[in-house]
Design a protein around this motif. Structure first.
Motif, PDB file in Angstrom:
ATOM      1  N   THR A 169       8.081 -21.294 -64.443  1.00 30.55           N
ATOM      2  CA  THR A 169       9.537 -21.295 -64.360  1.00 30.55           C
ATOM      3  C   THR A 169      10.069 -21.396 -65.777  1.00 30.55           C
ATOM      4  N   ILE A 170      11.326 -21.041 -65.951  1.00 30.20           N
ATOM      5  CA  ILE A 170      11.920 -21.145 -67.277  1.00 30.20           C
ATOM      6  C   ILE A 170      12.010 -22.621 -67.648  1.00 30.20           C
ATOM      7  N   THR A 171      11.499 -22.968 -68.795  1.00 32.13           N
ATOM      8  CA  THR A 171      11.491 -24.356 -69.228  1.00 32.13           C
ATOM      9  C   THR A 171      12.887 -24.957 -69.189  1.00 32.13           C
ATOM     10  N   HIS A 172      13.005 -26.088 -68.556  1.00 36.03           N
ATOM     11  CA  HIS A 172      14.196 -26.920 -68.406  1.00 36.03           C
ATOM     12  C   HIS A 172      15.302 -26.273 -67.567  1.00 36.03           C
ATOM     13  N   LYS A 173      15.112 -25.027 -67.114  1.00 36.78           N
ATOM     14  CA  LYS A 173      16.149 -24.403 -66.278  1.00 36.78           C
ATOM     15  C   LYS A 173      15.697 -24.306 -64.829  1.00 36.78           C
ATOM     16  N   ARG A 174      14.392 -24.346 -64.587  1.00 31.86           N
ATOM     17  CA  ARG A 174      13.839 -24.412 -63.247  1.00 31.86           C
ATOM     18  C   ARG A 174      14.329 -23.299 -62.332  1.00 31.86           C
ATOM     19  N   LYS A 175      14.242 -22.080 -62.807  1.00 29.30           N
ATOM     20  CA  LYS A 175      14.626 -20.934 -61.985  1.00 29.30           C
ATOM     21  C   LYS A 175      13.367 -20.265 -61.432  1.00 29.30           C
ATOM     22  N   THR A 176      13.413 -19.911 -60.164  1.00 25.53           N
ATOM     23  CA  THR A 176      12.294 -19.198 -59.572  1.00 25.53           C
ATOM     24  C   THR A 176      12.402 -17.714 -59.905  1.00 25.53           C
ATOM     25  N   SER A 177      11.287 -17.035 -59.846  1.00 23.73           N
ATOM     26  CA  SER A 177      11.274 -15.609 -60.138  1.00 23.73           C
ATOM     27  C   SER A 177      11.522 -14.801 -58.865  1.00 23.73           C
ATOM     28  N   LEU A 178      12.410 -13.847 -58.938  1.00 28.31           N
ATOM     29  CA  LEU A 178      12.678 -12.962 -57.810  1.00 28.31           C
ATOM     30  C   LEU A 178      11.444 -12.131 -57.485  1.00 28.31           C
ATOM     31  N   VAL A 179      10.737 -11.688 -58.501  1.00 30.22           N
ATOM     32  CA  VAL A 179       9.521 -10.890 -58.291  1.00 30.22           C
ATOM     33  C   VAL A 179       8.493 -11.704 -57.506  1.00 30.22           C
ATOM     34  N   ASN A 180       8.281 -12.948 -57.910  1.00 28.64           N
ATOM     35  CA  ASN A 180       7.329 -13.793 -57.187  1.00 28.64           C
ATOM     36  C   ASN A 180       7.763 -14.025 -55.745  1.00 28.64           C
ATOM     37  N   THR A 181       9.054 -14.269 -55.558  1.00 33.18           N
ATOM     38  CA  THR A 181       9.579 -14.511 -54.212  1.00 33.18           C
ATOM     39  C   THR A 181       9.318 -13.320 -53.301  1.00 33.18           C
ATOM     40  N   LEU A 182       9.593 -12.117 -53.786  1.00 28.11           N
ATOM     41  CA  LEU A 182       9.410 -10.917 -52.979  1.00 28.11           C
ATOM     42  C   LEU A 182       7.933 -10.627 -52.732  1.00 28.11           C
ATOM     43  N   MET A 183       7.084 -10.864 -53.729  1.00 28.10           N
ATOM     44  CA  MET A 183       5.657 -10.619 -53.552  1.00 28.10           C
ATOM     45  C   MET A 183       5.066 -11.575 -52.520  1.00 28.10           C
TER      46      MET A 183
END
Length: 242
Positions: A151-165
């Protein structure tokens, strides 16, 4: 002042929290755009505080909360269509190209093995369940080994690519359980004769026999091979930009 000061860039990152951006890809795009837009205004001689520059760019260029929501939906739809199309094309290639020979070889090998071992027909379901779990396992190994689940350091965003895969690993397995049995029925498949669902499953398996179940296993293996190909090509290319 031609560019933003470091503290102003940090302020933009902090300000974006109120927009609850879900995915890393969307966050990166919005953050980069906001920094560029604010710097462009400064270069044009606009020396207003960063709050004024940010809000104007957010409202006019992005569209605030509604714009981010639309951007997220649009990007998710496009990326989902891309991955699904790539997976379908790879899957179909095993039936309309020389890859059909690989599929035939897999069928013969599996059918021969099951005949030689003389296992109960119900073992086909156990094998099928294991095969359909392979896409998720492979994605998990590749993602963990290469740091793709970061995840992006200190922003804690999930990846859309990972979610869809991850979602792409589920349809075949969910369809299998919906079409054959539930988890409790799987656990009692070899021991219980009282549950109707289990009896129907046993009857279906005996109806197909070794030839029919071997076909299902072969199709499942083709799905796994197609998914692995997408992970090693489209997924790796897309996740590299996150």
């Amino acid at each position: 002042m031609k560019t933003l000061m470091p503290y102003e860039k940090r302020w933009i990152a902090k300000r974006l929290k109120i927009y609850s951006i879900k995915y890393a890809e969307i966050y990166n795009e919005v953050y980069d755009h906001m920094v560029s837009a604010c710097e462009h205004k400064r270069q044009s001689g606009d020396n207003r505080p960063i709050l004024s520059l940010f809000q104007e760019a957010m409202d006019q260029d992005i569209g605030s909360h509604k714009g981010i929501a639309w951007m997220t939906e649009d990007r998710e739809a496009l990326l989902k269509e891309h991955l699904l199309t790539a997976l379908k094309q790879e899957f179909k290639s095993y039936f309309d190209s020389a890859k059909i020979l690989w599929a035939c070889a897999a069928y013969v090998a599996y059918f021969t093995a099951m005949q030689s071992l003389q296992l109960d027909l119900r073992w086909h379901l156990i094998v099928l369940a294991g095969v359909l779990a392979l896409p998720f396992c492979y994605l998990l190994v590749v993602g963990t080994k290469n740091g793709y689940f970061r995840t992006i350091t200190h922003k804690r965003k999930t990846s859309l690519v990972n979610t869809l895969m991850i979602r792409l690993t589920q349809p075949a397995a969910l369809g299998f359980y919906a079409g054959f049995f539930s988890i409790p029925q799987l656990l009692t498949l070899f021991t219980s004769d009282s549950e109707t669902g289990t009896q129907l499953t046993k009857g279906f398996v005996h109806f197909l026999g070794h030839p029919g179940m071997s076909v299902l296993i072969t199709v499942a293996l083709i799905y796994v091979a197609s998914f692995v190909k997408i992970v090693n090509t489209d997924y790796r290319r897309l996740i590299a930009h996150v």
